[in-house]
Design a protein around this motif. Structure first.
Motif, PDB file in Angstrom:
ATOM      1  N   ILE A 165       3.059  -5.502   4.182  1.00  0.00           N
ATOM      2  CA  ILE A 165       1.680  -4.998   4.272  1.00  0.00           C
ATOM      3  C   ILE A 165       0.646  -6.134   4.200  1.00  0.00           C
ATOM      4  CG2 ILE A 165      -0.088  -3.541   3.180  1.00  0.00           C
ATOM      5  CD1 ILE A 165       2.279  -1.695   2.310  1.00  0.00           C
ATOM      6  N   PRO A 166       0.632  -6.929   3.113  1.00  0.00           N
ATOM      7  CA  PRO A 166      -0.361  -8.025   3.071  1.00  0.00           C
ATOM      8  C   PRO A 166      -0.103  -9.090   4.128  1.00  0.00           C
ATOM      9  CG  PRO A 166       1.177  -8.191   1.230  1.00  0.00           C
ATOM     10  CD  PRO A 166       1.421  -6.866   1.866  1.00  0.00           C
ATOM     11  N   LEU A 167       1.164  -9.266   4.520  1.00  0.00           N
ATOM     12  CA  LEU A 167       1.483 -10.267   5.527  1.00  0.00           C
ATOM     13  C   LEU A 167       0.861  -9.911   6.876  1.00  0.00           C
ATOM     14  CD1 LEU A 167       3.029 -12.800   6.385  1.00  0.00           C
ATOM     15  CD2 LEU A 167       5.046 -11.352   6.751  1.00  0.00           C
ATOM     16  N   LEU A 168       0.923  -8.639   7.254  1.00  0.00           N
ATOM     17  CA  LEU A 168       0.361  -8.207   8.535  1.00  0.00           C
ATOM     18  C   LEU A 168      -1.161  -8.301   8.541  1.00  0.00           C
ATOM     19  CD1 LEU A 168       2.752  -5.200   9.173  1.00  0.00           C
ATOM     20  CD2 LEU A 168       2.555  -7.257  10.591  1.00  0.00           C
ATOM     21  N   PHE A 169      -1.798  -7.986   7.406  1.00  0.00           N
ATOM     22  CA  PHE A 169      -3.258  -8.139   7.323  1.00  0.00           C
ATOM     23  C   PHE A 169      -3.631  -9.622   7.421  1.00  0.00           C
ATOM     24  CE2 PHE A 169      -3.268  -3.808   5.582  1.00  0.00           C
ATOM     25  CZ  PHE A 169      -4.369  -3.275   6.251  1.00  0.00           C
ATOM     26  N   HIS A 170      -2.822 -10.458   6.778  1.00  0.00           N
ATOM     27  CA  HIS A 170      -3.053 -11.900   6.850  1.00  0.00           C
ATOM     28  C   HIS A 170      -2.988 -12.398   8.294  1.00  0.00           C
ATOM     29  CE1 HIS A 170      -2.712 -16.191   6.081  1.00  0.00           C
ATOM     30  NE2 HIS A 170      -1.547 -16.214   6.718  1.00  0.00           N
ATOM     31  N   LYS A 171      -2.112 -11.776   9.085  1.00  0.00           N
ATOM     32  CA  LYS A 171      -1.939 -12.166  10.483  1.00  0.00           C
ATOM     33  C   LYS A 171      -2.883 -11.418  11.422  1.00  0.00           C
ATOM     34  CE  LYS A 171       1.203 -15.352  10.422  1.00  0.00           C
ATOM     35  NZ  LYS A 171       0.969 -16.679  11.030  1.00  0.00           N
ATOM     36  N   LYS A 172      -3.863 -10.726  10.832  1.00  0.00           N
ATOM     37  CA  LYS A 172      -4.881 -10.019  11.613  1.00  0.00           C
ATOM     38  C   LYS A 172      -4.293  -8.945  12.538  1.00  0.00           C
ATOM     39  CE  LYS A 172      -8.421 -13.631  11.475  1.00  0.00           C
ATOM     40  NZ  LYS A 172      -7.751 -14.443  10.458  1.00  0.00           N
ATOM     41  N   LEU A 173      -3.339  -8.189  11.964  1.00  0.00           N
ATOM     42  CA  LEU A 173      -2.795  -7.006  12.634  1.00  0.00           C
ATOM     43  C   LEU A 173      -3.069  -5.809  11.718  1.00  0.00           C
ATOM     44  CD1 LEU A 173       0.634  -8.383  13.953  1.00  0.00           C
ATOM     45  CD2 LEU A 173      -1.399  -7.832  15.318  1.00  0.00           C
ATOM     46  N   PRO A 174      -4.340  -5.398  11.611  1.00  0.00           N
ATOM     47  CA  PRO A 174      -4.714  -4.377  10.631  1.00  0.00           C
ATOM     48  C   PRO A 174      -4.066  -3.022  10.850  1.00  0.00           C
ATOM     49  CG  PRO A 174      -6.496  -4.736  12.190  1.00  0.00           C
ATOM     50  CD  PRO A 174      -5.497  -5.831  12.431  1.00  0.00           C
ATOM     51  N   LEU A 175      -3.952  -2.608  12.102  1.00  0.00           N
ATOM     52  CA  LEU A 175      -3.335  -1.303  12.350  1.00  0.00           C
ATOM     53  C   LEU A 175      -1.861  -1.299  11.964  1.00  0.00           C
ATOM     54  CD1 LEU A 175      -4.708   0.261  15.649  1.00  0.00           C
ATOM     55  CD2 LEU A 175      -4.961   1.056  13.306  1.00  0.00           C
ATOM     56  N   MET A 176      -1.164  -2.379  12.283  1.00  0.00           N
ATOM     57  CA  MET A 176       0.237  -2.466  11.890  1.00  0.00           C
ATOM     58  C   MET A 176       0.382  -2.559  10.372  1.00  0.00           C
ATOM     59  SD  MET A 176       2.031  -4.739  14.908  1.00  0.00           S
ATOM     60  CE  MET A 176       3.666  -4.376  14.258  1.00  0.00           C
ATOM     61  N   GLY A 177      -0.606  -3.185   9.723  1.00  0.00           N
ATOM     62  CA  GLY A 177      -0.615  -3.225   8.263  1.00  0.00           C
ATOM     63  C   GLY A 177      -0.802  -1.835   7.687  1.00  0.00           C
ATOM     64  N   CYS A 178      -1.719  -1.073   8.289  1.00  0.00           N
ATOM     65  CA  CYS A 178      -1.948   0.311   7.848  1.00  0.00           C
ATOM     66  C   CYS A 178      -0.720   1.172   8.119  1.00  0.00           C
ATOM     67  CB  CYS A 178      -3.160   0.902   8.559  1.00  0.00           C
ATOM     68  SG  CYS A 178      -4.736   0.209   8.013  1.00  0.00           S
ATOM     69  N   LEU A 179      -0.083   0.945   9.277  1.00  0.00           N
ATOM     70  CA  LEU A 179       1.129   1.683   9.601  1.00  0.00           C
ATOM     71  C   LEU A 179       2.207   1.419   8.559  1.00  0.00           C
ATOM     72  CD1 LEU A 179       3.074   3.298  11.385  1.00  0.00           C
ATOM     73  CD2 LEU A 179       3.494   1.200  12.688  1.00  0.00           C
TER      74      LEU A 179
END
Length: 207
Positions: A165-179
């Motif tokens: 979750i935090p890794l995907l937000f760090h990589k600027k993939l917010p929707l995938m982070g939310c998913l």
């Protein structure tokens, strides 16, 4: 950075989200809901989500998760074939892992982490080799257990999700982070749903 700054950044990321990421998330949501219901259609739905996710992950240099997606693809085809063959038995296939199953899952996670980390650290330009390797290795084990319809798959997948979750937000993939956050919550319910199935089958055998 305060909450307003975080919210503004999140809103900006959502606004710039590509149609591919929206589609990957949509199919991903469908996949996990079908898995929770122990429905074989989780696999074709998941395959579409995986193919779209592979493109996104490659673009942001999450190479281990890219390899994980290839593994997901293989395991999805494998799981689809197994589930289809066992369609008549259906829910009776859901069970707890044996000690051997758990040992294999732990070995997949451990060896996978070492291999992924070494490859990422020495042969790629990844800036998050430890986290990327951990997320991928634990998810590998979870997908293997899912294909075998072992309830512990939810535990391994959520160990992976909580780091992803935090890794995907760090990589600027917010929707995938939310998913992934959504998958984390659904996996908790999935565990208890499968536990009910196991208990129901035990009662049938006891009668």
């Amino acid at each position: 950075m305060n909450f307003q700054d975080w919210f503004k950044l999140f809103a900006e990321q959502i606004a710039s989200t590509s149609i591919i990421e929206w589609l990957a998330v949509g199919f991903g949501v469908s996949e996990v809901l079908l898995a929770k219901k122990n429905n074989i259609w989780l696999y074709p739905t998941g395959i579409v989500s995986i193919l779209l996710s592979m493109f996104l992950l490659l673009n942001v240099k999450l190479y281990a998760e890219m390899l994980l997606s290839i593994y997901y693809l293989v395991m999805s085809v494998y799981g689809w074939i197994i589930w289809k063959k066992r369609k008549e038995e259906g829910e009776n296939q859901v069970s707890y892992s044996s000690n051997r199953d758990l040992l294999i899952a732990i070995l997949i996670s451990t060896i996978g982490f070492v291999v992924f980390y070494f490859a990422l650290k020495n042969h790629t330009d990844s800036d998050v080799p430890i986290l990327d390797a951990f997320v991928s290795a634990t998810a590998w084990a979870g997908m293997w257990l899912l294909a075998k319809r072992k309830i512990e798959n939810w535990i391994f997948l959520n160990i992976s999700n909580i780091v992803a979750i935090p890794l995907l937000f760090h990589k600027k993939l917010p929707l995938m982070g939310c998913l992934t956050a959504f998958l984390f919550v659904v996996a908790i319910f999935g565990f208890f749903d499968w536990k009910k199935i196991i208990n129901k089958n035990k009662l049938k055998l006891a009668v």
